[in-house]
Design an enzyme around this catalytic site. Sequence first.
Site, PDB file in Angstrom:
ATOM      1  N   THR A  82      26.841 -42.199  44.321  1.00  0.00           N
ATOM      2  CA  THR A  82      25.344 -42.384  45.244  1.00  0.00           C
ATOM      3  C   THR A  82      25.849 -43.570  46.282  1.00  0.00           C
ATOM      4  OG1 THR A  82      24.564 -40.292  44.053  1.00  0.00           O
ATOM      5  CG2 THR A  82      23.480 -40.839  45.972  1.00  0.00           C
ATOM      6  N   SER A  98      18.523 -35.791  42.138  1.00  0.00           N
ATOM      7  CA  SER A  98      17.394 -36.914  42.075  1.00  0.00           C
ATOM      8  C   SER A  98      17.872 -37.824  43.634  1.00  0.00           C
ATOM      9  CB  SER A  98      17.760 -37.262  41.116  1.00  0.00           C
ATOM     10  OG  SER A  98      17.679 -36.824  39.864  1.00  0.00           O
TER      11      SER A  98
HETATM   12  N1  GLY Z   1      24.585 -36.138  42.051  1.00  0.00           N
HETATM   13  C1  GLY Z   1      22.862 -37.323  42.231  1.00  0.00           C
HETATM   14  C2  GLY Z   1      21.883 -36.759  42.620  1.00  0.00           C
HETATM   15  O1  GLY Z   1      21.804 -35.761  43.271  1.00  0.00           O
HETATM   16  O2  GLY Z   1      21.240 -36.342  42.227  1.00  0.00           O
END
Ligand code: GLY
Length: 597
Positions: free
Chosen positions: A419, A484
């Site tokens: 991310t 998250s």
């Molecule tokens: N895939 C990481 C999140 O959406 O928290």
Amino acid sequence: MSKMVKSGLCVSMMMTASAVWAQETADSVAPEAATSGQIQALSEAARAAVSAKRDGQVVEAQNWMVAAANPHAVEAGAEVLRNGGTAADAMVAVQTVLGLVEPQSSGLGGGAFLVWYDGASQSLTTLDARETAPLAATPRLFQNEAGEPLKFFEAVVGGRSVGTPGTPALLEEAHRRWGRASWPSLFDAGIELAEQGFEVSPRLAGLVERDAERLARFPTTAEYFLPGGAPLQVGDVLTNSAYAQTLNVLAAKGADGFYTGSIAADIVATVRGAEGNPGVLSQTDLALYQVKERDAVCAAYRAYDVCGMGPPSSGALTVGQILGMLYSYDLAALGAENPESWRLIGDASRLAFADRGRYMADSDYVPMPTAGLVDKDYLAERAKLLAGDDALPEVAPGNPEFDHALNWANDEAIELPSTSHISIVDQYGNVLSMTTTIENAFGSRLMTNGFLLNNELTDFSFRTHRDGVPIANRLEPGKRPRSSMSPTIVMQDGAPVLAIGSPGGSRIIGYVATAIVGWADWGMDVQQALSAPHLVNRFGTYDIEQGTDAEALQTPLEEMGYKVNLRDLTSGLHAIEIGETLKGGADPRREGIALGE
Ligand code: GLY
């Protein structure tokens, strides 16, 4: 075609732990600075920003600022802002460059959440561009024939984990609402860099090397990241003509050029044709994709309202719960080096993660006690559980006010850290905080048209029920997996004072909450708050960032009853403080900078 729909409020859910530990590998590539070649290629201002970060100093500006995970992306956004563009315009340039130079973390094949403070109307809203489960997916997508959950990477690598991307629709929707610059011009930087090439960064090269076996499974992906069979090296100059072509299509046709036509057909063919692990995404899923506007979720903390993304993200609710419980304790008096502060933070986090695991999911699909979860009185009651001296022997979800009879079983979704986070303030008083992802590093490992496809569907619980009780975050057709991601704007007396967020899987929540504590309670400036050593507790074990001063807290925390785990904790916090001037910071653990004028 508009890919936008206004949705009502939100709501949410919960946790689990043990399955997670064995899987966690993805964030421990050593944080190194950019190569000297990369630094030479930057503008003088960007080189100064690299130095400021190295020296632990904030970057200060009067008019606008952008902070993100790669200097090329930051420079692209800065150019837009310098030329009178808005934060939404700049975000399009930043995101399209990030998708090229940091392809392992976010891009056109993924999804994002955007929190927006609008300078003109002085109001806050959020856009949800989370991926959706294909309409043909069943709740048992990640189970074997015996109904047992698949192993994590068996599920991730291939077409099965790919949800309908949301990021291209978000770029268009943010620009439609808040943009001033001409849409095609926002793709210039990405197209030029993709055609002329950029130097592979240490982080990208390190992750390619570590993931080589998985990247080698699919010919298009292997050709790009392992040319001639060998992993890309730091400083290699990489071009991506397919990506330049995709950006040209977006520039000319808008998001329609992505969600229909040959790019959409290629995405579907790639997902359905993935050898060994095909998926069920269809062109209908792509054509139907909608960005959703949702109300921001806010929680009171000290003199502030901490506002962010509600369901399907668990971000704002869980950050808000942690801070809401800590509100009852004087962390400023205790101080940042006091084990007692970290006992309070650690157990507030555990209690919040217990609620997250039970109640939080896509509130368009499951009823959620959204307001109850951040209700001041509820959190004050939960905070009383922290009144002792030692680690709580056990934690359980609470009972927030819930106007629905249903209850849920605890979730066991696994989220690994990848991310990227973007913070931007423009000259018009707009503030943008956006966290963007393809989920795991390199997502599903499938690549088409120059970008990687996400594996976001593995953010759903692989199990659907526990002891006959349904899990709120189970997969359902069209549903958005719980996230998250915690893009946050901190407000004071109705005005924005801080934009902040981070990557890091479910540790995002701890990274953001503790950076806010550092800034609000411990007098840290924004760079100090991002650079401070991490201590993160989600499910009971205390993760302490190895090689930092925080190691001194290991023994006192163990004496309080915690199991402590020393490890890398590679956040990627990017933040801008908004006051008389703008003050920006970039996480020293990643390759980004803050830049402003
Ligand atoms: N895939 C990481 C999140 O959406 O928290």
